[in-house]
Structures are given as structure tokens and as C-alpha cells.
Design a protein around this motif. Structure first.
Motif, PDB file in Angstrom:
ATOM      1  N   ALA A 109       0.436  -1.509  -0.249  1.00 33.91           N
ATOM      2  CA  ALA A 109      -0.175  -0.111   0.062  1.00 33.91           C
ATOM      3  C   ALA A 109       1.072   1.296  -0.356  1.00 33.91           C
ATOM      4  O   ALA A 109       1.829   1.511   0.747  1.00 33.91           O
ATOM      5  N   THR A 110       0.360   1.697  -0.903  1.00 33.72           N
ATOM      6  CA  THR A 110       0.844   3.860  -1.097  1.00 33.72           C
ATOM      7  C   THR A 110       0.025   4.610   0.144  1.00 33.72           C
ATOM      8  O   THR A 110      -0.418   4.361   0.512  1.00 33.72           O
ATOM      9  N   ALA A 111       0.913   5.317   0.780  1.00 34.20           N
ATOM     10  CA  ALA A 111       0.035   6.244   1.610  1.00 34.20           C
ATOM     11  C   ALA A 111      -0.498   6.887   1.275  1.00 34.20           C
ATOM     12  O   ALA A 111      -1.697   7.410   1.857  1.00 34.20           O
ATOM     13  N   GLU A 112      -0.640   6.763  -0.127  1.00 40.29           N
ATOM     14  CA  GLU A 112      -2.441   8.146  -0.571  1.00 40.29           C
ATOM     15  C   GLU A 112      -3.536   6.760  -0.308  1.00 40.29           C
ATOM     16  O   GLU A 112      -4.520   7.207  -0.141  1.00 40.29           O
ATOM     17  N   GLU A 113      -2.953   5.559  -0.566  1.00 38.23           N
ATOM     18  CA  GLU A 113      -4.354   4.566  -0.302  1.00 38.23           C
ATOM     19  C   GLU A 113      -4.342   4.656   1.329  1.00 38.23           C
ATOM     20  O   GLU A 113      -5.467   4.293   1.165  1.00 38.23           O
ATOM     21  N   ALA A 114      -3.481   4.879   1.261  1.00 38.70           N
ATOM     22  CA  ALA A 114      -3.435   4.822   3.464  1.00 38.70           C
ATOM     23  C   ALA A 114      -4.699   5.530   3.814  1.00 38.70           C
ATOM     24  O   ALA A 114      -5.478   6.206   4.698  1.00 38.70           O
ATOM     25  N   LEU A 115      -4.625   7.449   3.277  1.00 35.34           N
ATOM     26  CA  LEU A 115      -4.877   8.432   3.430  1.00 35.34           C
ATOM     27  C   LEU A 115      -6.481   8.002   2.695  1.00 35.34           C
ATOM     28  O   LEU A 115      -7.596   9.071   3.500  1.00 35.34           O
ATOM     29  N   ALA A 116      -6.624   7.293   1.566  1.00 36.63           N
ATOM     30  CA  ALA A 116      -7.937   7.674   1.286  1.00 36.63           C
ATOM     31  C   ALA A 116      -8.995   6.964   2.137  1.00 36.63           C
ATOM     32  O   ALA A 116     -10.390   7.189   2.240  1.00 36.63           O
TER      33      ALA A 116
END
Length: 236
Positions: A109-116
């Protein structure tokens, strides 16, 4: 465990030393008691998620959750903040950096996915604030502390409320350096000492949403952090 009636006014590191995580959880419960029911539920849900994600994490002598509790309690009690988005972001401020895989549900997972995921659970503003205080992956060929300072300047420049989270985080790490042991003491002092003037300038800006007395309190804490960094580094 029984807690004293004055737990709501005890210094947080005293609570940590005497009562540990249980005492900090109780202090958090006291602080959120003034919020309406739906807000209390949201804050409690954020703490439950942080506790699950950081369940195996440690900070030298203590569970990592203690740090997150102190950061959020400080924002409510000492900084007089009642903005629930900000407090939730404070509780969750390290989740994306440390556990993006668990948040997003897969190992790459990327940070962007986690932030989503955070945006879906706690709202877009909370996720934006967490993103502003999340460190990127730094270039290993460049000085990591210099990159850290530049990232903080840039990410907080247009995010006044994220400055509030960052300075509480810094206070726990910087002023609290005397509660650290081993090689991390010097590493922390080296990393954080150059941040004192950066944060002083950011906090002092007119758009930083804190009252003048709270800003003066923070400036005193930054002075104390600088004194402790100097004692560690200048006597080498």
C-alpha cells in the motif's frame, strides 16, 4: 486501577511514569468528556484504530500509543483546541507513515491509499492533516535531517492546523528527550534541534489558529527543548 481525582491536571509524563498507558487513556477519556456524544464516539474510534495499528510498536521504554495519547491530550488541554478533525488527526498522525499496509489492507500500500482509507473513515479534512504531517520517503543519497526540515517547512506552510499537530508531536519528542535512553538521545537531539527556529516561526504566524497565551506557552516549551538539546550536544 484507581486514579486520583487530580489526574486531569497532572503533567503527562508524571501520568506516564506512575500509571502508564492506562493512566493516559483515562486522561484522554476525561478530556473528550466535554464533547458531544457523536464527537466522543469519533475520537474513541480514532484511538481504537491507533491502538490496533500500533499495538506492537514501542518507544524505547513504553508503548508507542503513549506518545499518541500525549500528543492529542496536549492539543486539547494545553492548546485549548476543540476542533475534532484536528484531534482525530493528532491521534492518527503516525498511522499512514508507520502502517499504510494495515490501513489499506495489502502489503504494498502507498501513503495515498492509506490516506484514502482515513478519509473514508474520518473525513477528508482529517486525512489531509495527517498527510501534512506524514514524512515522505527520503532520498538516501542526501542528508535525511535536512530533507526532514525542508519537508516540514513546505508541508506546514499552507496548513495552519497541521502546525498545531506537529508542534505537539515535537514537544513530546523534544522536551521529552530527557525521558529517552540510550543512543536515541543524541540522535533525537541532532534531528530536532534545528527544528526549534522553524517551528517558532511557524507557530508565530498570524494564521496559526492558537491564542496568544497558548503561543507563549509553546515558545517556552521550545526554549526548554533547546536547553535540553544544548545540554546533550554541546557537552560532547
Amino acid at each position: 486501577m484507581e486514579f486520583p481525582s487530580y489526574l486531569g491536571t497532572m503533567p503527562m509524563h508524571a501520568i506516564t511514569e506512575i500509571y502508564g498507558e492506562a493512566g493516559l487513556r483515562e486522561r484522554f477519556r476525561i478530556e473528550i468528556g466535554r464533547f458531544p456524544g457523536p464527537d466522543r464516539d469519533r475520537l474513541a474510534a480514532a484511538l481504537d484504530l491507533a491502538a490496533r495499528l500500533h499495538r506492537d510498536d514501542r518507544r524505547v521504554r513504553e508503548p508507542y500509543l503513549n506518545h499518541l495519547l500525549r500528543v492529542s491530550i496536549r492539543i486539547m488541554h494545553h492548546y485549548e483546541v476543540s476542533d475534532v478533525d484536528v484531534i482525530v488527526a493528532a491521534v492518527l498522525h503516525d498511522t499512514v507513515e508507520d502502517h499504510p499496509d494495515e490501513l489499506a489492507g495489502h502489503p504494498d500500500a502507498t501513503a495515498e491509499e492509506a490516506l484514502a482509507v482515513l478519509a473514508e473513515r474520518f473525513g477528508g479534512r482529517t486525512a489531509q492533516l495527517v498527510g501534512a504531517v506524514t514524512n515522505p520517503i527520503y532520498d538516501p543519497s542526501l542528508d535525511k535531517y535536512e530533507q526532514y526540515r525542508e519537508h516540514v517547512r513546505e508541508s506546514l506552510d499552507g496548513e495552519p492546523w497541521a502546525r498545531v499537530i506537529k508542534v505537539s508531536d515535537f514537544t513530546d519528542n523534544g522536551v521529552g528527550v530527557i525521558h529517552t535512553t540510550g543512543p536515541k538521545v543524541e540522535r533525537s537531539a541532532t534531528k530536532y534541534r534545528p527544528m526549534v527556529p522553524v517551528l517558532r516561526e511557524l507557530v508565530g504566524r498570524p494564521d496559526t489558529p492558537l491564542s496568544p497565551p497558548v503561543k507563549q506557552h509553546i515558545f517556552r516549551q521550545l526554549d526548554l527543548a533547546e536547553e535540553r538539546f544544548a545540554a546533550i550536544l554541546d557537552g560532547r
